[in-house]
Design a protein around this motif. Structure first.
Motif, mmCIF file in Angstrom:
data_model
loop_
_atom_site.group_PDB
_atom_site.id
_atom_site.type_symbol
_atom_site.label_atom_id
_atom_site.label_comp_id
_atom_site.label_asym_id
_atom_site.label_seq_id
_atom_site.Cartn_x
_atom_site.Cartn_y
_atom_site.Cartn_z
ATOM 1 N N LEU A 27 0.828 -1.201 0.000
ATOM 2 C CA LEU A 27 0.000 0.000 0.000
ATOM 3 C C LEU A 27 0.868 1.259 0.000
ATOM 4 O O LEU A 27 0.545 2.252 -0.660
ATOM 5 C CB LEU A 27 -0.924 -0.007 1.217
ATOM 6 N N MET A 28 1.983 1.215 0.733
ATOM 7 C CA MET A 28 2.894 2.357 0.742
ATOM 8 C C MET A 28 3.440 2.622 -0.661
ATOM 9 O O MET A 28 3.572 3.769 -1.098
ATOM 10 C CB MET A 28 4.048 2.098 1.721
ATOM 11 N N SER A 29 3.758 1.536 -1.376
ATOM 12 C CA SER A 29 4.294 1.691 -2.734
ATOM 13 C C SER A 29 3.264 2.310 -3.671
ATOM 14 O O SER A 29 3.618 3.039 -4.602
ATOM 15 C CB SER A 29 4.765 0.341 -3.281
ATOM 16 N N LEU A 30 1.971 2.046 -3.433
ATOM 17 C CA LEU A 30 0.934 2.631 -4.275
ATOM 18 C C LEU A 30 0.849 4.138 -4.096
ATOM 19 O O LEU A 30 0.597 4.884 -5.048
ATOM 20 C CB LEU A 30 -0.428 2.003 -3.943
ATOM 21 N N PHE A 31 1.081 4.619 -2.875
ATOM 22 C CA PHE A 31 0.993 6.048 -2.598
ATOM 23 C C PHE A 31 2.136 6.839 -3.251
ATOM 24 O O PHE A 31 1.968 8.012 -3.576
ATOM 25 C CB PHE A 31 0.986 6.307 -1.091
ATOM 26 N N ILE A 32 3.283 6.196 -3.433
ATOM 27 C CA ILE A 32 4.424 6.934 -3.996
ATOM 28 C C ILE A 32 4.640 6.615 -5.469
ATOM 29 O O ILE A 32 5.572 7.116 -6.084
ATOM 30 C CB ILE A 32 5.727 6.618 -3.222
ATOM 31 N N LEU A 173 8.667 -8.742 -4.151
ATOM 32 C CA LEU A 173 8.438 -8.384 -5.553
ATOM 33 C C LEU A 173 7.188 -7.519 -5.705
ATOM 34 O O LEU A 173 7.177 -6.567 -6.494
ATOM 35 C CB LEU A 173 8.307 -9.650 -6.393
ATOM 36 N N SER A 174 6.146 -7.820 -4.937
ATOM 37 C CA SER A 174 4.866 -7.121 -5.102
ATOM 38 C C SER A 174 4.982 -5.627 -4.876
ATOM 39 O O SER A 174 4.354 -4.835 -5.597
ATOM 40 C CB SER A 174 3.827 -7.715 -4.146
ATOM 41 N N TYR A 175 5.778 -5.207 -3.886
ATOM 42 C CA TYR A 175 5.831 -3.768 -3.602
ATOM 43 C C TYR A 175 7.012 -3.056 -4.254
ATOM 44 O O TYR A 175 7.061 -1.822 -4.287
ATOM 45 C CB TYR A 175 5.817 -3.509 -2.089
ATOM 46 N N THR A 176 7.966 -3.811 -4.804
ATOM 47 C CA THR A 176 9.135 -3.184 -5.435
ATOM 48 C C THR A 176 8.948 -3.021 -6.934
ATOM 49 O O THR A 176 9.527 -2.118 -7.540
ATOM 50 C CB THR A 176 10.403 -4.016 -5.179
ATOM 51 N N LEU A 177 8.112 -3.856 -7.535
ATOM 52 C CA LEU A 177 8.023 -3.938 -8.995
ATOM 53 C C LEU A 177 7.637 -2.620 -9.646
ATOM 54 O O LEU A 177 8.227 -2.234 -10.652
ATOM 55 C CB LEU A 177 7.015 -5.033 -9.360
ATOM 56 N N TRP A 178 6.675 -1.893 -9.059
ATOM 57 C CA TRP A 178 6.128 -0.743 -9.770
ATOM 58 C C TRP A 178 7.049 0.475 -9.742
ATOM 59 O O TRP A 178 7.319 1.083 -10.775
ATOM 60 C CB TRP A 178 4.764 -0.377 -9.182
ATOM 61 N N GLY A 180 10.290 0.690 -8.161
ATOM 62 C CA GLY A 180 11.723 0.433 -8.112
ATOM 63 C C GLY A 180 12.437 0.992 -6.900
ATOM 64 O O GLY A 180 12.015 0.805 -5.758
ATOM 65 N N PHE A 181 13.521 1.711 -7.155
ATOM 66 C CA PHE A 181 14.387 2.198 -6.092
ATOM 67 C C PHE A 181 13.656 3.150 -5.150
ATOM 68 O O PHE A 181 13.894 3.147 -3.948
ATOM 69 C CB PHE A 181 15.608 2.902 -6.701
ATOM 70 N N ARG A 182 12.763 3.972 -5.689
ATOM 71 C CA ARG A 182 12.043 4.926 -4.842
ATOM 72 C C ARG A 182 11.220 4.192 -3.779
ATOM 73 O O ARG A 182 11.174 4.578 -2.616
ATOM 74 C CB ARG A 182 11.140 5.809 -5.709
ATOM 75 N N THR A 183 10.588 3.079 -4.175
ATOM 76 C CA THR A 183 9.850 2.268 -3.208
ATOM 77 C C THR A 183 10.789 1.678 -2.172
ATOM 78 O O THR A 183 10.479 1.647 -0.977
ATOM 79 C CB THR A 183 9.111 1.125 -3.928
ATOM 80 N N SER A 184 11.951 1.203 -2.628
ATOM 81 C CA SER A 184 12.918 0.599 -1.714
ATOM 82 C C SER A 184 13.343 1.579 -0.634
ATOM 83 O O SER A 184 13.388 1.239 0.555
ATOM 84 C CB SER A 184 14.146 0.112 -2.505
ATOM 85 N N VAL A 185 13.622 2.817 -1.017
ATOM 86 C CA VAL A 185 14.066 3.828 -0.059
ATOM 87 C C VAL A 185 12.955 4.184 0.932
ATOM 88 O O VAL A 185 13.183 4.262 2.149
ATOM 89 C CB VAL A 185 14.548 5.095 -0.794
ATOM 90 N N MET A 186 11.760 4.382 0.425
ATOM 91 C CA MET A 186 10.646 4.776 1.295
ATOM 92 C C MET A 186 10.295 3.669 2.292
ATOM 93 O O MET A 186 10.071 3.935 3.478
ATOM 94 C CB MET A 186 9.420 5.128 0.451
ATOM 95 N N THR A 187 10.235 2.441 1.836
ATOM 96 C CA THR A 187 9.910 1.344 2.745
ATOM 97 C C THR A 187 11.053 1.060 3.711
ATOM 98 O O THR A 187 10.819 0.605 4.835
ATOM 99 C CB THR A 187 9.558 0.073 1.959
#
Length: 563
Positions: A27-32, A173-178, A180-187
């Motif tokens: 869900l966090m990845s969807l917001f960013i 994979l589910s939260y990193t796929l969309w 990428g790196f920006r999701t990795s940093v935020m999570t």
């Protein structure tokens, strides 16, 4: 289903915890996420990550499954000095990235991968050596983290090892796929906060439930003479020194670290790395103490697997709430590094395979994103498959780090010495890898004159390691003096003795051979490289896209042909 005498979470509880954790990060990845994803944002967040996020991401990435399992293994095997050898040297290596990192960013501020800058410096062959080494390393890192997930789930719940591996792989994979790196940093930021809170509660709770200070005094007899010695020679030569050497290679050769280096704002590099050094050391040394405590209480690893030490300690000495908290602590740590590995692999394939080679310098950003996401899917499959091998995490760490030792001197020299060329880079790395392989796997008997030869190479390698570390902070003259002194001290000490420590000999041989070959060939080179070219050759893909899309009317008219 694994039957043990230890407390386990129910299958329903374990699944709910995993689903809750990965659901929240998804869900966090969807917001960013962004509808029209920017290639540079997908790989390095446009080189503009702030202090808080970059520091948290660096610590969370460095605190991975190995920080739990390998640090505990070190404490269990080597006693009092084991956790320090793992945590302190790992923290020190974060610090040593800083001076070289500033140089990399100064020369190529818009880089996405270190291999991309090597391409601008030397060409395709050197770039591919760097890229392939990072692909291998990141795949092994994925395997290690998924292995840790499987071990955790199989010990603390009725679920099987393979089920744990699959859930972790699909979850990351589910939260990193969309994004990428920006999701990795935020999570990473959220995961690190959760890890610190959990560690502050869990480590003291296990210690006091196991008996507190009294158990240490009453069970000192369980330690042999080497384990009871804080300055154990065995611990230094078998664990401390090989890991010290290996982590320097991780610092220079690992794309997950380089990616964060290229993502953080350039003026924040120093405070980011200094803070990450302290944060990593504090947490990991504490986690390693759990392995030492397991040695004191006489715990035997389930199925003889050292990776089971920490899950067993939690299962034995924590109440149900503590076990659930510990469960999330380890899942968060391994996930924060696994998503970094996926982001690193996607950046390498997007930049070094597609953009610089397949697309011949004219990449399509939409196709680049397709390549990056496809890479994540394939890498997850590879990591899950190889995780089923259940290899020893500590052994894998030292092996990969030693193998990467072959590239450390050529990479650093390439950004400071204008006489290093493509031939010197390629020949030095290949020769170092070849001789490292001979030593590490003992392809020929390491005895007599052969052993002496490799011990000499290792002594040179030891001097190179000390010299490089000195060079980063104190410059060339001090580095040469320290390196030469190191060789002079180690040479007589190593000859006749180091052959008993094959792991350390192999690691140092990689450094020594690569440095000797690279320096020898570079001294014969008369051409000089202009480092100012790197900033022109390495630019953001967003800028390149705008340049290629510029209307023809804005371009200068062609000159008329001569009659």
């Amino acid at each position: 289903m694994q039957e043990t005498e230890f407390f386990q979470l129910s299958a329903t509880t374990a699944i709910l915890l995993l689903a809750g954790f990965y659901g929240a990060t998804f869900l966090m990845s969807l917001f960013i996420g962004e509808k029209n994803e920017n290639v540079d944002g997908y790989m390095v967040s446009n080189n503009a990550v702030g202090f808080g996020l970059s520091t948290a991401s660096m610590i969370a990435t460095w605190i991975w499954a190995a920080s739990f399992y390998a640090s505990a293994t070190s404490g269990y095997k080597y006693g009092l000095s084991g956790p320090l050898h793992y945590g302190f040297w790992g923290a020190l290596m974060i610090l040593f990235i800083y001076p070289f990192g500033r140089r990399f960013r100064q020369l190529a501020p818009k880089a996405h991968t270190l291999a991309e800058v090597i391409h601008a410096r030397h060409g395709t062959s050197s770039q591919m050596i760097m890229a392939v080494s990072n692909i291998v390393g990141s795949c092994i890192s994925l395997m290690v983290n998924f292995t840790a997930a499987g071990a955790l789930v199989s010990i603390l719940s009725p679920l099987t090892f393979i089920q744990g591996v699959l859930i972790a792989g699909l979850g990351v994979l589910s939260y990193t796929l969309w994004s990428g790196f920006r999701t990795s940093v935020m999570t990473d930021f959220a995961q690190l906060a959760a890890m610190i809170i959990a560690a502050v509660i869990i480590i003291p709770l296990i210690f006091f439930n196991a008996g507190g200070p009294g158990v240490l005094q009453a069970n000192m007899w369980r330690l042999d003479s080497e384990q009871a010695d804080f300055y154990s020679t065995k611990a230094i030569l078998e664990q401390g020194a090989p890991y010290f050497v290996a982590v320097l290679a991780y610092a220079i050769g690992n794309q997950t670290i380089a990616q964060r280096l290229f993502a953080v704002r350039e003026d924040l590099i120093k405070p980011t790395f200094l803070t990450a050094t302290a944060g990593y050391g504090a947490v990991v040394i504490g986690l390693g103490m759990l392995g030492l405590l397991a040695l004191f209480v006489g715990l035997e690893p389930a199925n003889g697997d050292m990776n089971n030490i920490i899950p067993q300690m939690a299962s034995t000495y924590l109440p149900p709430f503590g076990i659930a908290l510990f469960f999330l602590l380890v899942v968060g740590s391994l996930s924060s590094t696994a998503d970094s590995d996926l982001a690193a692999l996607s950046a390498i394939v997007m930049t070094d395979l597609y953009a610089k080679n397949l697309a011949r310098g004219r990449p399509d950003p939409r196709r680049m994103l397709w390549w990056g996401r496809a890479t994540m899917i394939v890498a997850t499959m590879v990591g899950v498959i190889f995780a089923s091998l259940r290899l020893d995490i500590l052994v894998m760490l030292v092996f990969v780090g030693a193998l990467w030792g072959a590239i450390v001197f050529p990479v650093i020299a390439s950004f400071y010495w204008d006489r290093v060329d493509n031939r010197a880079f390629v020949c030095s790395v290949l020769s170092a890898v070849a001789l490292f392989t001979v030593v590490r796997f003992e392809l020929i008997p390491i005895e007599g004159a052969v052993a002496v030869f490799f011990e000499i190479c290792a002594a040179i390698g030891g001097g190179v390691v000390l010299g490089l570390m000195t060079f980063g902070f104190f410059g060339r003259k001090a580095a040469i003096a320290v390196g030469a002194a190191g060789v002079a001290v180690m040479l007589p000490a190593f000859i006749g003795a180091l052959r008993e420590y094959i792991v350390l000999m192999g690691s140092l041989t990689a450094y020594g051979v690569s440095a000797a070959v690279c320096a020898g060939l570079s001294l014969r080179n008369t051409q000089r490289f202009d480092f100012a070219l790197l900033a022109d050759r390495v630019t953001s893909f967003h800028r390149e896209q705008e340049t290629q899309a510029r209307p023809s009317a804005q371009r200068p008219a062609a000159l008329p042909a001569k009659g």
